[in-house]
Design a protein around this motif. Structure first.
Motif, PDB file in Angstrom:
ATOM      1  N   ILE A 219       0.838  -1.202   0.000  1.00 50.46           N
ATOM      2  CA  ILE A 219       0.000   0.000   0.000  1.00 50.46           C
ATOM      3  C   ILE A 219       0.870   1.248   0.000  1.00 50.46           C
ATOM      4  CG2 ILE A 219      -1.678   1.317   1.354  1.00 50.46           C
ATOM      5  CD1 ILE A 219      -2.800  -1.374   2.321  1.00 50.46           C
ATOM      6  N   PHE A 220       1.916   1.199   0.812  1.00 47.82           N
ATOM      7  CA  PHE A 220       2.813   2.345   0.930  1.00 47.82           C
ATOM      8  C   PHE A 220       3.496   2.645  -0.403  1.00 47.82           C
ATOM      9  CE2 PHE A 220       7.121   3.976   1.991  1.00 47.82           C
ATOM     10  CZ  PHE A 220       6.739   5.160   2.598  1.00 47.82           C
ATOM     11  N   GLN A 221       3.922   1.607  -1.123  1.00 47.71           N
ATOM     12  CA  GLN A 221       4.641   1.805  -2.379  1.00 47.71           C
ATOM     13  C   GLN A 221       3.744   2.310  -3.501  1.00 47.71           C
ATOM     14  OE1 GLN A 221       8.187  -0.790  -3.513  1.00 47.71           O
ATOM     15  NE2 GLN A 221       6.759  -2.231  -2.615  1.00 47.71           N
ATOM     16  N   THR A 222       2.502   1.843  -3.502  1.00 48.94           N
ATOM     17  CA  THR A 222       1.630   2.180  -4.626  1.00 48.94           C
ATOM     18  C   THR A 222       0.849   3.457  -4.417  1.00 48.94           C
ATOM     19  OG1 THR A 222      -0.077   0.739  -3.687  1.00 48.94           O
ATOM     20  CG2 THR A 222       1.383  -0.230  -5.323  1.00 48.94           C
ATOM     21  N   ALA A 223       1.009   4.100  -3.228  1.00 52.53           N
ATOM     22  CA  ALA A 223       0.343   5.372  -2.999  1.00 52.53           C
ATOM     23  C   ALA A 223       0.909   6.420  -3.949  1.00 52.53           C
ATOM     24  CB  ALA A 223       0.534   5.818  -1.553  1.00 52.53           C
ATOM     25  N   ASP A 224       0.101   7.446  -4.267  1.00 52.80           N
ATOM     26  CA  ASP A 224       0.569   8.527  -5.125  1.00 52.80           C
ATOM     27  C   ASP A 224       1.801   9.181  -4.514  1.00 52.80           C
ATOM     28  OD1 ASP A 224      -2.813   9.538  -5.898  1.00 52.80           O
ATOM     29  OD2 ASP A 224      -1.503   8.092  -6.893  1.00 52.80           O
ATOM     30  N   VAL A 225       2.647   9.732  -5.392  1.00 49.15           N
ATOM     31  CA  VAL A 225       3.895  10.324  -4.930  1.00 49.15           C
ATOM     32  C   VAL A 225       3.612  11.479  -3.979  1.00 49.15           C
ATOM     33  CG1 VAL A 225       6.041  11.404  -5.647  1.00 49.15           C
ATOM     34  CG2 VAL A 225       5.007   9.631  -7.068  1.00 49.15           C
ATOM     35  N   ARG A 226       2.723  12.364  -4.361  1.00 47.81           N
ATOM     36  CA  ARG A 226       2.316  13.490  -3.508  1.00 47.81           C
ATOM     37  C   ARG A 226       0.801  13.608  -3.635  1.00 47.81           C
ATOM     38  NH1 ARG A 226       6.942  15.933  -2.030  1.00 47.81           N
ATOM     39  NH2 ARG A 226       5.959  17.797  -1.165  1.00 47.81           N
ATOM     40  N   PRO A 227       0.048  12.916  -2.798  1.00 48.20           N
ATOM     41  CA  PRO A 227      -1.389  12.755  -3.023  1.00 48.20           C
ATOM     42  C   PRO A 227      -2.252  13.963  -2.678  1.00 48.20           C
ATOM     43  CG  PRO A 227      -0.726  11.631  -1.010  1.00 48.20           C
ATOM     44  CD  PRO A 227       0.523  12.116  -1.653  1.00 48.20           C
ATOM     45  N   PHE A 228      -1.713  14.966  -1.960  1.00 47.21           N
ATOM     46  CA  PHE A 228      -2.557  16.072  -1.507  1.00 47.21           C
ATOM     47  C   PHE A 228      -2.165  17.365  -2.214  1.00 47.21           C
ATOM     48  CE2 PHE A 228      -1.944  13.248   2.252  1.00 47.21           C
ATOM     49  CZ  PHE A 228      -3.185  12.648   2.190  1.00 47.21           C
ATOM     50  N   ILE A 229      -3.183  18.198  -2.514  1.00 47.15           N
ATOM     51  CA  ILE A 229      -2.939  19.461  -3.211  1.00 47.15           C
ATOM     52  C   ILE A 229      -3.897  20.514  -2.684  1.00 47.15           C
ATOM     53  CG2 ILE A 229      -4.521  18.908  -5.109  1.00 47.15           C
ATOM     54  CD1 ILE A 229      -2.528  20.424  -6.970  1.00 47.15           C
ATOM     55  N   ALA A 230      -3.444  21.756  -2.682  1.00 44.21           N
ATOM     56  CA  ALA A 230      -4.281  22.885  -2.277  1.00 44.21           C
ATOM     57  C   ALA A 230      -3.871  24.090  -3.112  1.00 44.21           C
ATOM     58  CB  ALA A 230      -4.110  23.184  -0.794  1.00 44.21           C
ATOM     59  N   GLY A 231      -4.725  25.116  -3.112  1.00 42.28           N
ATOM     60  CA  GLY A 231      -4.411  26.308  -3.883  1.00 42.28           C
ATOM     61  C   GLY A 231      -5.149  27.523  -3.358  1.00 42.28           C
ATOM     62  N   ALA A 232      -4.696  28.702  -3.783  1.00 49.16           N
ATOM     63  CA  ALA A 232      -5.345  29.962  -3.414  1.00 49.16           C
ATOM     64  C   ALA A 232      -4.872  31.043  -4.380  1.00 49.16           C
ATOM     65  CB  ALA A 232      -5.009  30.341  -1.974  1.00 49.16           C
ATOM     66  N   ILE A 233      -5.630  32.144  -4.446  1.00 50.55           N
ATOM     67  CA  ILE A 233      -5.282  33.255  -5.338  1.00 50.55           C
ATOM     68  C   ILE A 233      -5.324  34.563  -4.554  1.00 50.55           C
ATOM     69  CG2 ILE A 233      -5.990  34.582  -7.370  1.00 50.55           C
ATOM     70  CD1 ILE A 233      -7.167  31.974  -8.498  1.00 50.55           C
ATOM     71  N   LEU A 234      -4.284  35.361  -4.719  1.00 51.70           N
ATOM     72  CA  LEU A 234      -4.234  36.712  -4.166  1.00 51.70           C
ATOM     73  C   LEU A 234      -4.350  37.685  -5.327  1.00 51.70           C
ATOM     74  CD1 LEU A 234      -1.269  36.303  -1.619  1.00 51.70           C
ATOM     75  CD2 LEU A 234      -3.718  35.990  -1.208  1.00 51.70           C
ATOM     76  N   ARG A 235      -5.435  38.464  -5.367  1.00 54.88           N
ATOM     77  CA  ARG A 235      -5.687  39.356  -6.515  1.00 54.88           C
ATOM     78  C   ARG A 235      -5.347  40.806  -6.176  1.00 54.88           C
ATOM     79  NH1 ARG A 235      -7.663  37.221 -11.160  1.00 54.88           N
ATOM     80  NH2 ARG A 235      -8.858  35.275 -10.966  1.00 54.88           N
ATOM     81  N   GLY A 236      -4.870  41.493  -7.197  1.00 53.72           N
ATOM     82  CA  GLY A 236      -4.594  42.913  -7.063  1.00 53.72           C
ATOM     83  C   GLY A 236      -3.452  43.223  -6.124  1.00 53.72           C
ATOM     84  N   VAL A 237      -2.485  42.321  -6.057  1.00 52.34           N
ATOM     85  CA  VAL A 237      -1.352  42.521  -5.160  1.00 52.34           C
ATOM     86  C   VAL A 237      -0.464  43.659  -5.670  1.00 52.34           C
ATOM     87  CG1 VAL A 237       0.734  41.453  -4.219  1.00 52.34           C
ATOM     88  CG2 VAL A 237      -1.375  40.128  -4.412  1.00 52.34           C
ATOM     89  N   LYS A 238       0.006  44.482  -4.742  1.00 50.87           N
ATOM     90  CA  LYS A 238       0.951  45.541  -5.089  1.00 50.87           C
ATOM     91  C   LYS A 238       2.236  45.305  -4.301  1.00 50.87           C
ATOM     92  CE  LYS A 238      -2.637  48.943  -6.163  1.00 50.87           C
ATOM     93  NZ  LYS A 238      -3.213  50.275  -5.844  1.00 50.87           N
ATOM     94  N   PHE A 239       3.188  44.647  -4.961  1.00 52.15           N
ATOM     95  CA  PHE A 239       4.458  44.330  -4.313  1.00 52.15           C
ATOM     96  C   PHE A 239       5.388  45.536  -4.321  1.00 52.15           C
ATOM     97  CE2 PHE A 239       3.810  39.656  -5.332  1.00 52.15           C
ATOM     98  CZ  PHE A 239       3.753  39.264  -4.008  1.00 52.15           C
ATOM     99  N   THR A 240       6.096  45.739  -3.220  1.00 51.20           N
ATOM    100  CA  THR A 240       7.288  46.574  -3.195  1.00 51.20           C
ATOM    101  C   THR A 240       8.471  45.627  -3.139  1.00 51.20           C
ATOM    102  OG1 THR A 240       7.370  46.688  -0.786  1.00 51.20           O
ATOM    103  CG2 THR A 240       6.058  48.374  -1.939  1.00 51.20           C
ATOM    104  N   GLN A 241       9.686  46.138  -3.261  1.00 51.71           N
ATOM    105  CA  GLN A 241      10.844  45.258  -3.184  1.00 51.71           C
ATOM    106  C   GLN A 241      10.899  44.566  -1.833  1.00 51.71           C
ATOM    107  OE1 GLN A 241      13.185  44.671  -5.844  1.00 51.71           O
ATOM    108  NE2 GLN A 241      13.513  42.937  -4.457  1.00 51.71           N
TER     109      GLN A 241
END
Length: 542
Positions: A76-98
């Motif tokens: 079971i351990f060997q056949t599990a996905d390499v990295r089975p979990f995923i998440a995401g998010a979006i930050l809109r209208g970001v104004k970066f300074t250095q």
């Protein structure tokens, strides 16, 4: 820990592939078990005996104590996905300074190094969303079929020319990869991002994706990234969530920024801090520490923000109340409500007194191991094992560690044996625990603190050991004690005595033995000179 022996050939058949010793050792290490021995390379193995793998498994994993359970778990351990979990998010209208840009990249690197354990648990990818086209797909593909321009590179490369993190997935049959809807490679986690979507100071819409082997760490790191930098969005502290569609058809939304609810007792907080605050006052203090809370009678309802994954228990809330109140302002009093002074356990204090007096009398302290062989504990001391005293290891790693000692003598005698080059006389002592079976206790065994000493010289030195006994009992202010001859096969006939508490002729308690060791015992421990020993139970003096 238990050691399980399995037929090597049959086990590899059950796993569906053959391994070299190093490969199988690495698999065991990754799963949290240990390859103790591969008997195929053992020259002492009989020719008609099939090779075995001896695998050490955790004592709490009863499901790994047989061939079938071990093979099933590793499959079971060997056949599990390499990295089975995923998440995401979006930050809109970001104004970066250095400065904010450098801080954003710096946080990502620090999370990779610490919580993410060098990307083995979680890998973070940050992208310029305007250079990509959703929806995105998270796939597993064979390495030779993945080609893209890695971050800060202009030429397409394959997996052989990638970064130092390649070792994390190098041996996986397929590599994880994230594509946008046009087939552009966003990242090859946990190795590197694609150059196509790299973020810059001009980036305004940031797409954050995270892949992981640990779901809890995934959620913590995802929340850390978005909550720290959502303040730079066009609408401050607003995060655009991402819908994740799993392979089985289920869906979920990330990040999950809902606060965690916890109830804490007002009495508990006041008792630990030595205060008498009302629930309302505690809520005001918690507000200073970025909590939302409200009184619920004798309890306080606390909502833990997503920025505080470290808060797991009421004690964490109590600590923050103390911080908000001011550690320097907490009352410095000793009372039944506040345990602020530590002191040694009586048995440890007693043992320290004995150690000090022995050392000042010119004796050397030794610290042997608490495990020994069955023969050393019994047969070599001319003692019989009736099965009621010694705690035995179910699967000892070697014959030297078969039982937990029931006497301090084996350790002392082995120390004398291993220090034959030292100038005689040799005077050593030990003050430590033995272990005895005790069916009246839940754990079925108990520790007993003892003191033992051994004198090895060209003469028996019985009077020297007796003098040490008198000195120690004098310092312990024990007045009523005596020694009386006993018959004990460990000692030379007529040279053994029991040590008794109480007055001679009245009811007394035997607390130990003193005497000159029997020649057979000396021979078993390879000692050429006479040895006198004593051993006492110290707990009777408490």
């Amino acid at each position: 820990m238990p050691t399980i022996g399995v037929n090597k050939e049959d086990f590899f058949v059950a796993l569906g592939q053959r391994f070299t010793t190093d490969e199988f050792q690495a698999l065991c290490f990754d799963y949290g078990i240990e390859l103790d021995e591969d008997t195929e390379n053992d020259p002492s193995r009989p020719a008609d005996e099939k090779p075995e793998l001896k695998i050490e498994v955790p004592a709490n994993r009863s499901d790994l104590l047989c061939f079938e359970g071990l093979a099933r778990s590793l499959n079971i351990f060997q056949t599990a996905d390499v990295r089975p979990f995923i998440a995401g998010a979006i930050l809109r209208g970001v104004k970066f300074t250095q400065a904010s840009y450098d801080s954003f990249i710096g946080l990502q690197d620090k999370l990779h190094q610490n919580l993410a354990r060098q990307r083995t648990l979680v890998a973070i990818g940050t992208h310029d969303l305007d250079t990509l086209q959703g929806p995105f797909s998270y796939e597993a593909r064979e390495p030779q079929n993945i080609r893209f321009a890695p971050l800060n590179q202009t030429k397409e490369m394959d997996d052989k020319h990638l970064s130092r993190y390649l070792h994390i997935i190098r041996d996986a049959p397929k590599y994880p990869v994230i594509y946008d809807s046009k087939g552009v490679v966003c990242s090859l986690p946990p190795i590197i991002n694609g150059d196509h979507s790299k973020i810059t100071l001009a980036t305004t819409n940031v797409f954050i994706e995270l892949t992981a082997t640990d779901r809890t760490k995934l959620e913590i790191i995802c929340n850390s990234m978005v909550t720290m930098f959502a303040q730079y969005c066009a609408e401050p502290f607003t995060v655009e969530p991402v819908l994740i569609k799993e392979a089985d058809g289920t869906t979920r939304v990330t990040p999950n920024l809902a606060p965690v609810r916890l109830e804490v007792s007002v009495e508990y907080i006041n008792r630990c801090c030595g205060l008498e605050l009302s629930a309302e006052s505690i809520c005001q203090l918690l507000e200073r520490m970025a909590y939302t809370s409200r009184p619920l009678g004798s309890q306080i309802e606390v909502f833990i923000p997503p920025t505080r994954p470290d808060v797991l228990h009421a004690c964490d809330i109590m600590e923050d109340v103390a911080v908000a109140y001011g550690f320097n302002k907490l009352p410095r009093i000793l009372s039944n409500r506040s345990a602020t002074v530590g002191k040694p356990l009586p048995v440890n204090k007693l043992a320290d007194i004995v150690r000090l007096e022995c050392a000042m009398s010119g004796w050397l302290e030794v610290m042997p191991l608490i495990l020994c062989s069955h023969d050393e504990n019994f047969a070599w001391l001319n003692r019989r094992d009736d099965g009621t005293t010694a705690v035995k290891l179910a699967n000892p790693k070697t014959v030297e560690y078969q039982v937990v000692r029931t006497s301090l003598l084996p350790g002392l005698l082995k120390t004398v044996r291993d220090n034959k080059s030292m100038r005689l006389p040799l005077k050593i002592f030990e003050t430590s625990d033995i272990v005895l079976k005790d069916d009246s206790l839940e754990r079925r065994a108990r520790n007993e603190r003892r003191w033992a000493a051994a004198y090895c010289g060209k003469s028996s030195g019985f009077e020297v050991v007796h003098g040490l006994l008198d000195r120690i009992l004098l310092m312990l202010r024990v007045e009523d004690y005596f020694i009386q001859e006993i018959s004990d096969s460990t000692f030379f006939p007529g040279r053994a005595a029991g040590v008794y508490l109480g007055k001679r002729g009245e009811e007394s308690q035997r607390i130990g033995e003193i005497g000159v060791l029997h020649p057979e015992v000396l021979e078993k421990f390879e000692l050429k000179y006479p040895v006198s020993v004593l051993e006492l139970n110290l707990e009777v003096f408490l």
